[in-house]
Design a protein around this motif. Structure first.
Motif, short mmCIF file in Angstrom:
data_model
loop_
_atom_site.label_atom_id
_atom_site.label_comp_id
_atom_site.label_asym_id
_atom_site.label_seq_id
_atom_site.Cartn_x
_atom_site.Cartn_y
_atom_site.Cartn_z
N THR A 141 31.25 -13.13 -8.28
CA THR A 141 31.20 -12.09 -7.24
C THR A 141 32.58 -11.83 -6.65
O THR A 141 32.98 -10.68 -6.44
CB THR A 141 30.22 -12.51 -6.12
OG1 THR A 141 28.97 -12.82 -6.71
CG2 THR A 141 30.05 -11.40 -5.11
N VAL A 164 34.95 -10.56 5.60
CA VAL A 164 33.96 -11.00 6.60
C VAL A 164 32.98 -11.93 5.88
O VAL A 164 32.16 -11.47 5.09
CB VAL A 164 33.23 -9.79 7.23
CG1 VAL A 164 32.29 -10.28 8.33
CG2 VAL A 164 34.23 -8.78 7.77
N SER A 167 31.93 -18.12 2.89
CA SER A 167 31.16 -19.05 2.04
C SER A 167 32.02 -19.50 0.86
O SER A 167 33.02 -18.85 0.50
CB SER A 167 29.88 -18.38 1.53
OG SER A 167 30.21 -17.42 0.56
N HIS A 189 34.31 -14.82 10.40
CA HIS A 189 33.04 -15.54 10.20
C HIS A 189 32.20 -15.40 11.46
O HIS A 189 32.57 -14.64 12.37
CB HIS A 189 33.34 -17.01 9.86
CG HIS A 189 34.38 -17.61 10.74
ND1 HIS A 189 34.11 -18.06 12.01
CD2 HIS A 189 35.73 -17.75 10.55
CE1 HIS A 189 35.24 -18.50 12.55
NE2 HIS A 189 36.24 -18.32 11.70
N SER A 190 31.11 -16.17 11.52
CA SER A 190 30.16 -15.95 12.63
C SER A 190 30.74 -16.36 13.99
O SER A 190 30.24 -15.94 15.03
CB SER A 190 28.85 -16.70 12.37
OG SER A 190 29.07 -18.10 12.45
N GLY A 210 25.95 -11.27 4.58
CA GLY A 210 24.50 -11.35 4.45
C GLY A 210 23.78 -10.85 5.70
O GLY A 210 22.73 -11.38 6.06
N VAL A 229 29.68 -6.44 -0.25
CA VAL A 229 29.16 -7.47 -1.16
C VAL A 229 27.70 -7.79 -0.85
O VAL A 229 26.95 -8.28 -1.69
CB VAL A 229 30.02 -8.76 -1.05
CG1 VAL A 229 29.43 -9.90 -1.89
CG2 VAL A 229 31.45 -8.49 -1.49
P1 NAP Z 1 26.37 -17.20 3.22
O1 NAP Z 1 26.61 -18.44 2.45
O2 NAP Z 1 25.17 -17.13 4.12
O3 NAP Z 1 27.67 -16.91 4.10
C1 NAP Z 1 27.70 -15.88 5.00
C2 NAP Z 1 29.02 -15.87 5.72
O4 NAP Z 1 29.03 -14.78 6.62
C3 NAP Z 1 29.29 -17.13 6.54
O5 NAP Z 1 30.64 -17.52 6.38
C4 NAP Z 1 29.01 -16.69 7.97
O6 NAP Z 1 29.82 -17.34 8.94
C5 NAP Z 1 29.40 -15.22 7.92
N1 NAP Z 1 28.66 -14.45 8.93
C6 NAP Z 1 27.33 -14.45 9.16
N2 NAP Z 1 27.05 -13.62 10.19
C7 NAP Z 1 28.22 -13.10 10.61
C8 NAP Z 1 28.59 -12.19 11.64
N3 NAP Z 1 27.66 -11.66 12.45
N4 NAP Z 1 29.88 -11.87 11.79
C9 NAP Z 1 30.82 -12.41 10.96
N5 NAP Z 1 30.54 -13.27 9.97
C10 NAP Z 1 29.26 -13.61 9.80
O7 NAP Z 1 26.27 -15.93 2.27
P2 NAP Z 1 26.96 -15.65 0.83
O8 NAP Z 1 26.29 -16.46 -0.20
O9 NAP Z 1 28.44 -15.70 0.97
O10 NAP Z 1 26.52 -14.15 0.60
C11 NAP Z 1 26.93 -13.13 1.49
C12 NAP Z 1 26.24 -11.83 1.06
O11 NAP Z 1 26.66 -11.50 -0.24
C13 NAP Z 1 24.71 -11.93 1.00
O12 NAP Z 1 24.13 -10.69 1.35
C14 NAP Z 1 24.45 -12.20 -0.47
O13 NAP Z 1 23.16 -11.77 -0.89
C15 NAP Z 1 25.54 -11.36 -1.10
N6 NAP Z 1 25.93 -11.77 -2.45
C16 NAP Z 1 26.02 -10.79 -3.38
C17 NAP Z 1 26.39 -11.08 -4.66
C18 NAP Z 1 26.53 -9.98 -5.67
O14 NAP Z 1 26.60 -10.22 -6.85
N7 NAP Z 1 26.62 -8.72 -5.24
C19 NAP Z 1 26.64 -12.41 -5.02
C20 NAP Z 1 26.59 -13.41 -4.05
C21 NAP Z 1 26.23 -13.07 -2.75
P3 NAP Z 1 29.75 -18.94 9.22
O15 NAP Z 1 30.51 -19.56 8.09
O16 NAP Z 1 30.40 -19.10 10.53
O17 NAP Z 1 28.29 -19.29 9.19
#
Ligand code: NAP
Length: 285
Positions: A141, A164, A167, A189-190, A210, A229
């Motif tokens: 990704t 933003v 992960s 991040h959050s 997400g 993303v």
């Molecule tokens: P994740 O592990 O849940 O990580 C989310 C990140 O976003 C964390 O670092 C979190 O901060 C941060 N966050 C959450 N709420 C926030 C806010 N209100 N303001 C700022 N930052 C915030 O998710 P992930 O696996 O990285 O996936 C993220 C998104 O990408 C999801 O929608 C997932 O479905 C998508 N995705 C898409 C693909 C694709 O092929 N298109 C592949 C993988 C993932 P903290 O670290 O402080 O908790």
């Protein structure tokens, strides 16, 4: 103003075409590329995703074996399976699909996937090599984001990129890939205070949090490039991104759609990585 649409469809098709050619060549030389996806959940969305990977693999000539251990699998059973796949010369790529059963630690288990077979860049060894400038597969990704920007002719050198999300699968490796392309990178991040203050100073915003609709027009400087993303399923079966596309399209210079942006490029790269793993794995010279 209406943002350019940075679709991933065309790039994904080009990656699939070169992957199919390389897969056929490898098969002719007696190494048909093979991907193993280890699953240990009964979630419908995972089953759907894995079926779509297997179908996409078949279409480019990559054999995809889904090893379904069921939702009751424990850490030892999953580790044994990964160890067997690591030792199997006929298997070139291995993915440990999340989510995993409660109490099973994915971060620990992915260490069982050797760098040469770690086609989704999940293991700490792959990430470490990436950061150290050594050959390794990047998480597909994260790589898809920079590939899509390059395909669209968007130069990153000297640009301020705000990611933003932090992960291990998306935000952190992506920040590094952007740095490698000479962007100046901020990771939010959050716990970030005043997200909009950071994103409004960006030439490029990548939303990977997400959270449906987190990035709105108020977060975007006019003309900025916005990559979404996020893939967030809704209760009524739709897939929504992290960007409020309607308001952002009126301000941004370019925007990736969901679906049809980063997603198809990610799948195509995963399969290309598998063929590379069968031919020139990154842990060999
Ligand atoms: P994740 O592990 O849940 O990580 C989310 C990140 O976003 C964390 O670092 C979190 O901060 C941060 N966050 C959450 N709420 C926030 C806010 N209100 N303001 C700022 N930052 C915030 O998710 P992930 O696996 O990285 O996936 C993220 C998104 O990408 C999801 O929608 C997932 O479905 C998508 N995705 C898409 C693909 C694709 O092929 N298109 C592949 C993988 C993932 P903290 O670290 O402080 O908790």
């Amino acid at each position: 103003m209406s943002a350019d649409v940075l679709s991933g469809t065309e790039l994904a098709a080009a990656i699939r075409a070169r992957t199919a050619a390389a897969a056929a060549e490898s098969a002719e030389r007696g190494r048909p590329p093979r991907l193993a996806v280890v699953v240990a959940t009964a979630e419908d969305s995972t089953a759907w995703y894995v079926r779509s990977i297997a179908g996409a693999a078949r279409r480019v000539g990559v054999d995809c074996a889904v090893v379904d251990l069921g939702p009751a699998a424990g850490t030892a059973q999953i580790r044994d399976t990964l160890d067997e796949l690591a030792a199997d010369d006929a298997v070139h790529g291995v993915i440990l699909q999340t989510p995993l059963p409660a109490g099973v630690d994915a971060a620990d288990l992915v260490t069982a996937i050797p760098v040469g077979k770690d086609v989704d860049g999940a293991s700490p060894a792959s990430l470490g090599r990436l950061v150290a400038g050594q050959r390794a597969f990047a998480p597909a990704t994260a790589e898809a984001v920079v590939a899509l920007l390059a395909h669209a002719g968007r130069d990153l050198a000297g640009r301020h990129a705000v990611v933003v999300g932090r992960s291990t699968v998306v935000g952190k490796p992506l920040a590094h890939l952007l740095l490698d392309r000479d962007a100046t990178v901020t990771v939010c991040h959050s716990r970030t205070k005043s997200l909009a203050e950071h994103t409004r100073s960006a030439d490029l915003i990548v939303a990977a949090a997400g959270r449906i609709g987190l990035v709105t027009a108020a977060h975007v400087r006019p003309g900025a490039v916005v990559v979404d993303v996020g893939t967030n399923p809704t209760y009524d079966g739709r897939l929504l991104g992290d960007v409020d596309a309607e308001s952002v399209a009126a301000v941004a210079g370019a925007l990736t759609p969901v679906p049809g942006g980063v997603g198809p490029v990610t799948t195509a790269l995963l399969l290309e990585h598998t063929v590379i793993a069968a031919t020139q794995p990154p842990d060999r010279a």
